[in-house]
Design a protein around this motif. Sequence first.
Motif, PDB file in Angstrom:
ATOM      1  N   LEU A 178      74.782  31.922  50.525  1.00  0.00           N
ATOM      2  CA  LEU A 178      74.320  33.008  49.798  1.00  0.00           C
ATOM      3  C   LEU A 178      73.072  32.426  48.644  1.00  0.00           C
ATOM      4  O   LEU A 178      71.853  33.120  48.688  1.00  0.00           O
ATOM      5  CB  LEU A 178      75.236  33.734  49.134  1.00  0.00           C
ATOM      6  CG  LEU A 178      75.862  34.682  49.949  1.00  0.00           C
ATOM      7  CD1 LEU A 178      76.939  35.182  48.987  1.00  0.00           C
ATOM      8  CD2 LEU A 178      75.107  36.024  50.327  1.00  0.00           C
ATOM      9  N   GLU A 179      73.241  31.363  48.189  1.00  0.00           N
ATOM     10  CA  GLU A 179      72.260  30.518  47.247  1.00  0.00           C
ATOM     11  C   GLU A 179      70.905  30.420  48.188  1.00  0.00           C
ATOM     12  O   GLU A 179      70.035  30.569  47.400  1.00  0.00           O
ATOM     13  CB  GLU A 179      73.017  29.377  46.837  1.00  0.00           C
ATOM     14  CG  GLU A 179      74.146  29.377  45.899  1.00  0.00           C
ATOM     15  CD  GLU A 179      74.461  28.130  45.304  1.00  0.00           C
ATOM     16  OE1 GLU A 179      74.856  28.035  44.067  1.00  0.00           O
ATOM     17  OE2 GLU A 179      74.370  27.244  46.055  1.00  0.00           O
ATOM     18  N   PHE A 180      71.214  30.008  49.134  1.00  0.00           N
ATOM     19  CA  PHE A 180      69.929  29.382  50.008  1.00  0.00           C
ATOM     20  C   PHE A 180      69.226  30.732  50.719  1.00  0.00           C
ATOM     21  O   PHE A 180      67.950  30.804  50.362  1.00  0.00           O
ATOM     22  CB  PHE A 180      70.363  28.917  51.473  1.00  0.00           C
ATOM     23  CG  PHE A 180      69.339  28.453  52.446  1.00  0.00           C
ATOM     24  CD1 PHE A 180      68.503  27.372  52.106  1.00  0.00           C
ATOM     25  CD2 PHE A 180      68.940  29.397  53.605  1.00  0.00           C
ATOM     26  CE1 PHE A 180      67.340  27.378  53.251  1.00  0.00           C
ATOM     27  CE2 PHE A 180      68.012  29.180  54.438  1.00  0.00           C
ATOM     28  CZ  PHE A 180      67.051  27.926  54.232  1.00  0.00           C
ATOM     29  N   ALA A 181      69.803  31.838  51.076  1.00  0.00           N
ATOM     30  CA  ALA A 181      69.404  33.064  51.393  1.00  0.00           C
ATOM     31  C   ALA A 181      68.643  33.965  50.221  1.00  0.00           C
ATOM     32  O   ALA A 181      67.502  34.643  50.498  1.00  0.00           O
ATOM     33  CB  ALA A 181      70.352  34.082  52.204  1.00  0.00           C
ATOM     34  N   THR A 182      69.234  33.877  49.141  1.00  0.00           N
ATOM     35  CA  THR A 182      68.807  34.593  47.976  1.00  0.00           C
ATOM     36  C   THR A 182      68.026  33.847  46.928  1.00  0.00           C
ATOM     37  O   THR A 182      67.274  34.504  46.170  1.00  0.00           O
ATOM     38  CB  THR A 182      69.901  35.362  47.378  1.00  0.00           C
ATOM     39  OG1 THR A 182      70.593  34.228  46.606  1.00  0.00           O
ATOM     40  CG2 THR A 182      70.917  36.107  48.120  1.00  0.00           C
ATOM     41  N   GLY A 183      68.182  32.596  46.906  1.00  0.00           N
ATOM     42  CA  GLY A 183      67.340  31.822  45.980  1.00  0.00           C
ATOM     43  C   GLY A 183      68.061  31.774  44.344  1.00  0.00           C
ATOM     44  O   GLY A 183      67.637  31.266  43.627  1.00  0.00           O
ATOM     45  N   VAL A 184      69.183  32.343  44.550  1.00  0.00           N
ATOM     46  CA  VAL A 184      69.949  32.370  43.166  1.00  0.00           C
ATOM     47  C   VAL A 184      71.052  31.192  43.086  1.00  0.00           C
ATOM     48  O   VAL A 184      71.734  31.164  44.356  1.00  0.00           O
ATOM     49  CB  VAL A 184      70.609  33.772  43.050  1.00  0.00           C
ATOM     50  CG1 VAL A 184      71.500  33.807  41.984  1.00  0.00           C
ATOM     51  CG2 VAL A 184      69.614  34.869  43.319  1.00  0.00           C
ATOM     52  N   ALA A 211      76.850  41.200  50.541  1.00  0.00           N
ATOM     53  CA  ALA A 211      76.397  40.578  49.449  1.00  0.00           C
ATOM     54  C   ALA A 211      74.961  40.302  49.237  1.00  0.00           C
ATOM     55  O   ALA A 211      74.230  40.430  48.463  1.00  0.00           O
ATOM     56  CB  ALA A 211      77.300  39.421  49.436  1.00  0.00           C
ATOM     57  N   PHE A 212      74.551  39.643  50.374  1.00  0.00           N
ATOM     58  CA  PHE A 212      73.043  39.283  50.445  1.00  0.00           C
ATOM     59  C   PHE A 212      72.044  40.268  50.159  1.00  0.00           C
ATOM     60  O   PHE A 212      71.029  40.290  49.188  1.00  0.00           O
ATOM     61  CB  PHE A 212      72.539  38.834  52.039  1.00  0.00           C
ATOM     62  CG  PHE A 212      71.175  38.684  51.895  1.00  0.00           C
ATOM     63  CD1 PHE A 212      70.359  37.593  51.384  1.00  0.00           C
ATOM     64  CD2 PHE A 212      70.403  39.394  52.792  1.00  0.00           C
ATOM     65  CE1 PHE A 212      68.977  37.739  51.523  1.00  0.00           C
ATOM     66  CE2 PHE A 212      69.227  39.249  52.971  1.00  0.00           C
ATOM     67  CZ  PHE A 212      68.341  38.268  52.416  1.00  0.00           C
ATOM     68  N   ARG A 213      72.306  41.565  50.792  1.00  0.00           N
ATOM     69  CA  ARG A 213      71.281  42.902  50.437  1.00  0.00           C
ATOM     70  C   ARG A 213      71.501  43.518  49.003  1.00  0.00           C
ATOM     71  O   ARG A 213      70.566  43.752  48.504  1.00  0.00           O
ATOM     72  CB  ARG A 213      71.861  43.945  51.633  1.00  0.00           C
ATOM     73  CG  ARG A 213      71.500  43.729  52.925  1.00  0.00           C
ATOM     74  CD  ARG A 213      72.194  44.714  54.044  1.00  0.00           C
ATOM     75  NE  ARG A 213      71.276  44.264  55.224  1.00  0.00           N
ATOM     76  CZ  ARG A 213      71.391  45.352  56.304  1.00  0.00           C
ATOM     77  NH1 ARG A 213      72.340  46.354  56.276  1.00  0.00           N
ATOM     78  NH2 ARG A 213      71.240  44.898  57.620  1.00  0.00           N
ATOM     79  N   LEU A 214      72.884  43.551  48.725  1.00  0.00           N
ATOM     80  CA  LEU A 214      73.096  43.766  47.225  1.00  0.00           C
ATOM     81  C   LEU A 214      72.290  42.932  46.180  1.00  0.00           C
ATOM     82  O   LEU A 214      71.540  43.303  45.235  1.00  0.00           O
ATOM     83  CB  LEU A 214      74.622  43.623  46.888  1.00  0.00           C
ATOM     84  CG  LEU A 214      75.152  44.091  45.338  1.00  0.00           C
ATOM     85  CD1 LEU A 214      74.784  45.279  45.010  1.00  0.00           C
ATOM     86  CD2 LEU A 214      76.462  43.667  45.126  1.00  0.00           C
ATOM     87  N   MET A 215      72.308  41.490  46.431  1.00  0.00           N
ATOM     88  CA  MET A 215      71.653  40.677  45.378  1.00  0.00           C
ATOM     89  C   MET A 215      70.170  40.816  45.600  1.00  0.00           C
ATOM     90  O   MET A 215      69.371  40.746  44.684  1.00  0.00           O
ATOM     91  CB  MET A 215      72.170  39.254  45.795  1.00  0.00           C
ATOM     92  CG  MET A 215      73.680  38.938  45.534  1.00  0.00           C
ATOM     93  SD  MET A 215      73.954  37.227  45.931  1.00  0.00           S
ATOM     94  CE  MET A 215      73.073  36.429  44.767  1.00  0.00           C
ATOM     95  N   ILE A 216      69.691  40.759  46.815  1.00  0.00           N
ATOM     96  CA  ILE A 216      68.172  41.160  47.023  1.00  0.00           C
ATOM     97  C   ILE A 216      67.582  42.483  46.485  1.00  0.00           C
ATOM     98  O   ILE A 216      66.386  42.597  45.953  1.00  0.00           O
ATOM     99  CB  ILE A 216      67.647  40.568  48.349  1.00  0.00           C
ATOM    100  CG1 ILE A 216      68.144  41.541  49.327  1.00  0.00           C
ATOM    101  CG2 ILE A 216      67.918  39.267  48.550  1.00  0.00           C
ATOM    102  CD1 ILE A 216      67.559  41.387  50.707  1.00  0.00           C
ATOM    103  N   SER A 217      68.603  43.472  46.507  1.00  0.00           N
ATOM    104  CA  SER A 217      68.102  44.526  45.816  1.00  0.00           C
ATOM    105  C   SER A 217      68.127  44.907  44.440  1.00  0.00           C
ATOM    106  O   SER A 217      67.218  45.830  43.966  1.00  0.00           O
ATOM    107  CB  SER A 217      69.012  45.792  46.627  1.00  0.00           C
ATOM    108  OG  SER A 217      70.287  45.616  45.898  1.00  0.00           O
ATOM    109  N   ASP A 218      68.643  43.919  43.503  1.00  0.00           N
ATOM    110  CA  ASP A 218      68.719  43.991  42.383  1.00  0.00           C
ATOM    111  C   ASP A 218      68.779  42.603  41.743  1.00  0.00           C
ATOM    112  O   ASP A 218      69.632  42.089  41.780  1.00  0.00           O
ATOM    113  CB  ASP A 218      69.968  44.886  41.912  1.00  0.00           C
ATOM    114  CG  ASP A 218      69.934  44.975  40.354  1.00  0.00           C
ATOM    115  OD1 ASP A 218      69.078  44.383  39.575  1.00  0.00           O
ATOM    116  OD2 ASP A 218      70.906  45.694  39.796  1.00  0.00           O
TER     117      ASP A 218
END
Length: 218
Positions: free
Chosen positions: A119-125, A80-87
Amino acid sequence: MSIRGVLIDLSGTIHIDKKVIPGAIEAIQRLKASNIPFRPMLLMEDEAMEEFEGIDIYKPNAVVIGLAPSKFNYEKLNQAFRLMISDPNVALIAVHKAKYFADKDEKLSMGPGGFVQALEFATGVTASVVGKPTVEFFQLALKQLGMESSPQHVAIIGDDVSNDLGGGAKELGFFLFIYLVQTGKYRQDDNNASDGLNVFKSVVEAIDHIIEQYKRDH
């Protein structure tokens, strides 16, 4: 002020996993016979994935997190993390951010809240919460009862003092008839979490109290 409607949580209040709280079904039947309008507040179960059948998930544009303990592992969260930071257009959606839930062994287990925050912490979202305790969730419940303009007349029963009985519920005025049950997520410290709590052993005693008050007022 009189009760004109009731909202009842399900998981932890009516049942724990597949085990029904003793007397809960009969209490619901008594509530139905009293003619007080009521609705259960539905939580996402594992079987909810069946609702996504037919939806194209080949190129996902959102990460949706509900109560799915089998998916809360590093591999899935990292995917999920990789998906979010890729787009940057991929949204993070949480059904709720509960800290814990009553598991099948009737003990507390970690809820989705910590995994959503990871996930919020890792992605900033920041995740969009679509279930309890958002105002929108309770507004929808009130609409189903036909009581959008009079939430102060609605009683609410739950085992989670924060998600079931706090947040949007308090913002909308659910502060006169709040019933905390000592099943599911309940912990002793919850008694002091908020003013105006009516604490009962189970949903059975809470419903009977509501019916008695309804009869006195009508």
